[in-house]
Design an enzyme around this catalytic site. Structure first.
Site, PDB file in Angstrom:
ATOM      1  N   ASP A  43       8.816  -3.348  -4.767  1.00  0.00           N
ATOM      2  CA  ASP A  43       7.182  -2.750  -4.852  1.00  0.00           C
ATOM      3  C   ASP A  43       7.160  -1.697  -5.753  1.00  0.00           C
ATOM      4  O   ASP A  43       6.102  -1.837  -6.470  1.00  0.00           O
ATOM      5  CB  ASP A  43       7.214  -2.268  -3.234  1.00  0.00           C
ATOM      6  CG  ASP A  43       7.595  -3.579  -2.236  1.00  0.00           C
ATOM      7  OD1 ASP A  43       7.538  -4.731  -2.733  1.00  0.00           O
ATOM      8  OD2 ASP A  43       7.819  -3.193  -1.199  1.00  0.00           O
TER       9      ASP A  43
ATOM     10  N   SER B 271       0.890  -1.265  -0.101  1.00  0.00           N
ATOM     11  CA  SER B 271       0.158  -0.322  -0.063  1.00  0.00           C
ATOM     12  C   SER B 271       0.764   1.125  -0.051  1.00  0.00           C
ATOM     13  O   SER B 271       0.562   2.109  -0.512  1.00  0.00           O
ATOM     14  CB  SER B 271      -0.829   0.087   1.065  1.00  0.00           C
ATOM     15  OG  SER B 271      -0.086  -0.034   2.523  1.00  0.00           O
TER      16      SER B 271
ATOM     17  N   GLU C 137      11.109   5.670   0.614  1.00  0.00           N
ATOM     18  CA  GLU C 137      10.943   4.257   1.548  1.00  0.00           C
ATOM     19  C   GLU C 137      12.065   4.180   2.494  1.00  0.00           C
ATOM     20  O   GLU C 137      12.223   4.096   3.770  1.00  0.00           O
ATOM     21  CB  GLU C 137      10.693   3.092   0.759  1.00  0.00           C
ATOM     22  CG  GLU C 137      10.365   2.150   1.599  1.00  0.00           C
ATOM     23  CD  GLU C 137       8.686   2.139   1.972  1.00  0.00           C
ATOM     24  OE1 GLU C 137       7.722   2.613   1.046  1.00  0.00           O
ATOM     25  OE2 GLU C 137       8.498   1.501   2.964  1.00  0.00           O
TER      26      GLU C 137
END
Ligand code: GLA
Length: 390
Positions: free
Chosen positions: A180, A135, A168
């Protein structure tokens, strides 16, 4: 069988929510998906191979450019007041909560020399949080793509992948690889993305499940995992130690044929960690070949072997993931494995559509008997990567 995506607002509704929040219409709406990794776990930061696909659940952002240096952020799931920030004052240490994802991307773009303009942003997402379906990468990728357009930066998608990863790693604080964000930004509808994480070259591999009467079931165990702390970083450190002890820059420079030699060079635990990475790289290549030559019906045993390796060698599974996998296998799935970073999150099962109800019931019953929390079980379909919707 259709995927069971929850009811969600239309793009018109999203624009209306933006007008409610900020008083004017947005300049555009962008969307980026979550992902399932079909196979290739913890290989990304070892410069190896991965094979994820975008799922039909997405984060969507409506954005309007501003004439000043302010950023205002609203989301359908956070408080009623916007989060506000000044573009000249962003610092990784000061960013927390959901806004760390969009503002982390702004910060990473600034570090890459992009003159990001002020903007108002409204976020809505149907990617479940904490399920191991990325997500956060969905938000990062939607924001990266939209700001790339808004600022006229002209970055390629692989470069936007690096921007998302930087957000991230350096802002959210999770030492993750490029899996991802690559899945979210590089996927094409009905395909998995075969990615070489050393060169960042990618190739679309057909994953036409419907034509083979197959489906992929996600079993979200609801066991929470956080990659900014704990086991994920430990595994990464073990891999780096293995490469160091073997005298190579990265585990990508080793292959399964090196294992006999490595068993006398590495301590027992490091050897098992390295064995997972080397065999997993092989399994990705095998899966790509099977998908191309024979189609998805044939890949089940490779998925099962991948789970065994994560459970026994890499030790990133947990009792709930193991139960989900073994129950699905025994109830007739063609193959099953945990997906993502591990220590919780989701498992996937590849199954014939005609077996879905039976396998789903078997998993729910097994969890109830074991006294585990009821998992969320739903079908996902390989969808398209990040895109501008309007
Ligand atoms: C998480 C990380 C990815 C990857 C996987 C494991 O999803 O974000 O970079 O390392 O775990 O394959």
């Amino acid at each position: 069988m259709t995927s069971q995506e929850p009811q969600r607002p239309s793009v018109d509704d999203l624009e209306a929510a933006f007008v409610d929040a900020f008083g004017q219409a947005p300049d555009g709406v962008w969307s980026a998906p979550g992902r399932v990794n079909l196979i290739g776990e913890h290989t990304d930061y070892n410069e190896g191979f991965v094979l994820p696909f975008a799922i039909d659940r997405t984060a969507r952002v409506a954005i309007r450019r501003r004439d000043d240096q302010r950023v205002r952020l609203m989301s359908s799931y956070a408080g009623a007041d916007p989060v506000e920030a000044d573009l000249s004052e962003l610092s990784p240490d000061a960013l927390h909560g959901w806004e760390a994802y969009p503002l982390g991307v702004v910060w990473a773009l600034q570090q890459e020399g992009v003159d990001v303009p002020g903007f108002d942003l409204y976020l809505e997402s149907s990617v479940p949080t904490g399920a191991g379906l990325s997500s956060s990468a969905a938000i990062e990728s939607a924001v990266a793509l939209s700001l790339n357009d808004l600022a006229g930066a002209g970055f390629s998608r692989p470069r936007l992948v690096q921007v998302g990863r930087r957000a991230e790693n350096e802002v959210v604080g999770a030492p993750t690889g490029i899996l991802d964000q690559s899945a979210s930004l590089l996927s094409t509808d009905g395909h998995a993305v075969f990615l070489d994480c050393r060169t960042q070259e990618s190739d679309a591999v057909p994953l036409d499940l419907a034509a083979a009467n197959l489906a992929i079931l996600v079993i979200d165990t609801k066991v929470s995992h956080a990659h900014a702390t704990g086991g994920y970083g430990d595994r990464r450190a073990s891999c780096e130690k293995g490469a160091r002890m073997a005298g190579v820059p990265s585990l990508r420079d080793l292959a399964v044929a090196d294992l006999p030699r490595l068993s006398s060079v590495l301590d027992e635990e490091t050897y098992r960690r390295v064995r997972h990475i080397l065999t997993e790289n092989e399994r990705v290549l095998q899966t790509v070949k099977l998908l191309r030559d024979q189609g998805p019906t044939t890949i089940g045993p490779v998925l099962n072997a991948s789970h065994d390796s994560m459970r026994d060698d890499f030790e990133i599974s947990c009792p709930e993931l193991d139960l989900a996998v073994s129950t699905a296998q025994q109830a007739g799935a063609l193959g099953a494995r945990m997906t993502g970073g591990g220590f919780g999150g989701s498992a996937i099962a590849l199954l014939s559509t005609s077996d879905q109800d039976r396998i789903q019931s078997a998993v729910l019953a097994a969890f109830a008997t074991a006294g585990f929390r009821r998992p969320d079980v739903f079908v996902v379909e390989p969808g398209q990567g990040a895109t501008r919707l309007r």
